[in-house]
Design an enzyme around this catalytic site. Structure first.
Site, mmCIF file in Angstrom:
data_model
loop_
_atom_site.group_PDB
_atom_site.id
_atom_site.type_symbol
_atom_site.label_atom_id
_atom_site.label_comp_id
_atom_site.label_asym_id
_atom_site.label_seq_id
_atom_site.Cartn_x
_atom_site.Cartn_y
_atom_site.Cartn_z
ATOM 1 N N LYS A 66 0.940 8.897 2.091
ATOM 2 C CA LYS A 66 1.059 9.047 0.638
ATOM 3 C C LYS A 66 1.856 10.298 0.315
ATOM 4 C CE LYS A 66 -1.946 9.126 -3.503
ATOM 5 N NZ LYS A 66 -3.345 9.219 -3.976
ATOM 6 N N SER A 141 -4.421 5.678 -7.229
ATOM 7 C CA SER A 141 -3.050 6.126 -7.160
ATOM 8 C C SER A 141 -2.358 5.895 -5.808
ATOM 9 C CB SER A 141 -2.991 7.619 -7.493
ATOM 10 O OG SER A 141 -3.730 8.386 -6.579
ATOM 11 N N SER A 165 -8.897 6.699 -5.571
ATOM 12 C CA SER A 165 -7.502 6.355 -5.277
ATOM 13 C C SER A 165 -7.205 5.810 -3.885
ATOM 14 C CB SER A 165 -6.604 7.557 -5.532
ATOM 15 O OG SER A 165 -6.335 7.642 -6.897
HETATM 16 N N1 GLN Z 1 -7.782 6.859 -11.287
HETATM 17 C C1 GLN Z 1 -8.407 8.145 -11.127
HETATM 18 C C2 GLN Z 1 -7.635 9.204 -11.889
HETATM 19 O O1 GLN Z 1 -6.640 8.878 -12.462
HETATM 20 C C3 GLN Z 1 -8.533 8.501 -9.681
HETATM 21 C C4 GLN Z 1 -7.272 8.996 -9.088
HETATM 22 C C5 GLN Z 1 -7.441 9.529 -7.718
HETATM 23 O O2 GLN Z 1 -8.427 9.270 -7.041
HETATM 24 N N2 GLN Z 1 -6.456 10.320 -7.308
HETATM 25 O O3 GLN Z 1 -8.032 10.327 -11.939
#
Ligand code: GLN
Length: 471
Positions: A66, A141, A165
């Protein structure tokens, strides 16, 4: 090919690391233009493969990373215009440990800017498509990593999980994803979003491959003061017999889900019972409110962490001579969602509002954690959906609150610092469904042991490869 199979074949001399790279590289060239999983390919991987010692424990295992995880000498953007041309002078510990064991970094995968989002549509560059349906999101994400593993553009990948994410994109893309106990994998080199929640975790096409990566990555790191001194024993745990365990189905995760998710839950319970697990319904009363606390705490931490992108240190710097206009114009390059989080974060931390928002959210976090601890006196594991429904259409969550609600089931483990794993457990039409297992603090190995039993009992029936045969 699964990563542990690649490793075995390279060790036996049936396959060279270069041949492995070639196979995945060609597949990426062929399939990624329509998927958008990768932001950058690692041109140096050929050279690295050529001089690799095939006796190394991960020799020839190709990994997608990532793009918020620092790779020395390889562009790392965090999905942001602010870091569009940033080439880190250092390596994240997780990556360094994989490479030291012979893993080969194939490239960097797409994400929501700085990890903020649940669809990968908030990437500053382009959205990633779900390999099972190009009209749908792969989740986020870590959507690029999940799509890459789902389409077998890489056998395994690294993601990061702050509020879901790794797990949510794993569920939407039909692969396995682990969010380790907070601190099990060093955060050194992970570009900070919300530091008290951020964790690097693996995505894979089998539980054994998660174990392979965790054994290589986990463990204390002098460069991360929050890393835990818990030696990883993942592969060892998978070789042990399945202990008699009590599984608590979280009542707050029942009902209100799409039919495919409910069916997957029922099906999984039968499988777990068949494996000898004792099943009980339990309640985690604060879980439904976890979302509210998460969307105060995560932006609060983000607003502080993202203050460093001001054009004076590194990354993008707007033209100009005067300091403040340069800072303003530099920070104007953040995407809309990132700006929204910074504003919410600074708001909830303001004097006068601090106790009303941040203070209460912190108190709630302690309560949620205490409830989880009490639950784990009754049961050894928790089961709940990863998401309330399968992957949604691209552009289907324009309202930011609708996007936040996607994280309903994942933020609980994040706030409580607990390990959680999403595993493929069904389909709704052609779309994958993932379910989530949670274990007590530090018991990550238990999650994998139980998920492996499920994987074997169901004969890997829920792992399908879209876009043609897997390699
Ligand atoms: N969707 C969540 C956020 O936008 C989690 C994102 C993540 O785990 N990086 O904060």
């Amino acid at each position: 090919m699964l990563a542990h199979e690649i490793r075995a074949r390279v060790a036996r001399g049936e396959l060279t690391p270069k041949e492995v790279v070639q196979a995945y590289w060609e597949r990426v060239q062929r399939l990624d233009p329509s998927l958008g999983a990768f932001l950058t390919l690692n041109e140096a991987v050929w050279e690295e493969a050529a001089r690799l010692d095939p006796a190394l424990p991960l020799a020839g295992v190709v990994v997608a990373v990532k793009d918020n995880i620092a790779t020395k000498g390889l562009r790392t953007t965090a999905g942001s215009r602010l870091l569009e041309n940033f080439v880190p002078p250092y390596e994240a510990t997780a990556v360094a440990r994989l490479k030291a064991r012979g893993a080969l970094i194939l490239g960097k995968t797409n994400l929501d800017e700085f990890g903020m989002g649940s669809s990968t549509e908030h990437s500053a560059f382009f959205p990633t498509k779900n390999p099972f349906d190009p009209g749908r999101v792969p989740g986020g994400s870590s959507g690029g990593s999940a799509a890459a593993v789902a389409a077998d553009l890489a056998p395994v990948a690294l993601g990061s999980d702050t509020g879901g994410s790794v797990r949510q994109p794993a569920a939407f893309s039909g692969v396995y994803g682990l969010k380790p106990t907070y601190g099990r994998v060093s955060r050194y080199g992970l570009i900070a979003y919300a530091s008290s929640l951020d964790q690097i975790g693996p995505l894979a096409r089998s539980v054994r491959d998660l174990a392979l990566l965790m054994d290589a990555m986990a463990g204390p790191d002098p460069l991360d003061a929050t890393s835990l001194d818990l030696p990883p024993r993942f592969q060892e745990a998978l070789a042990e017999p399945l202990p008699p365990l009590r599984l608590g189905v979280v009542r707050e995760g029942l009902g209100g889900n799409s039919p495919g998710v409910e069916r997957a839950l029922e099906g999984a319970l039968k499988v777990f019972q068949g494996l000898g697990l004792e099943v009980a319904e339990v309640s985690w009363p604060s879980l439904p409110l976890a979302l509210n606390a998460y969307y105060i705490l995560a932006p609060a931490e983000a607003s502080s962490n993202l203050a460093r992108y001001d054009g004076t240190l590194y990354g993008y710097r707007a033209e100009g001579e005067e300091l403040w206009p340069v800072v303003e114009a530099t920070r104007a390059r953040f995407g809309l969602e990132v700006k929204r989080r910074i504003l919410v974060g600074t708001f909830v931390l303001q004097s006068g509002y601090y106790e009303a928002y941040y203070g209460r959210a912190q108190a709630f976090r302690r309560r949620l954690k205490a409830e989880a601890k009490a639950l784990f006196q009754e049961v050894d594991l928790l089961l709940l959906p990863t998401t309330p429904h399968p992957a949604f259409p691209l552009g289907g969550r324009q309202d930011p609150l609708a996007m936040y609600r996607e994280d309903l089931y994942t933020v609980g483990a994040s706030l409580a610092g607990l390990p959680a794993l999403s595993f493929p457990a069904g389909f709704e039409g052609n779309l994958p469904i993932g379910l989530q297992l949670l274990a007590p603090w530090g018991q990550d190995e238990r999650l994998l042991r139980v998920a492996l039993a499920f994987e074997e009992a169901t004969d890997r029936a829920f792992l399908k490869t879209p876009l043609g045969e897997a390699l």
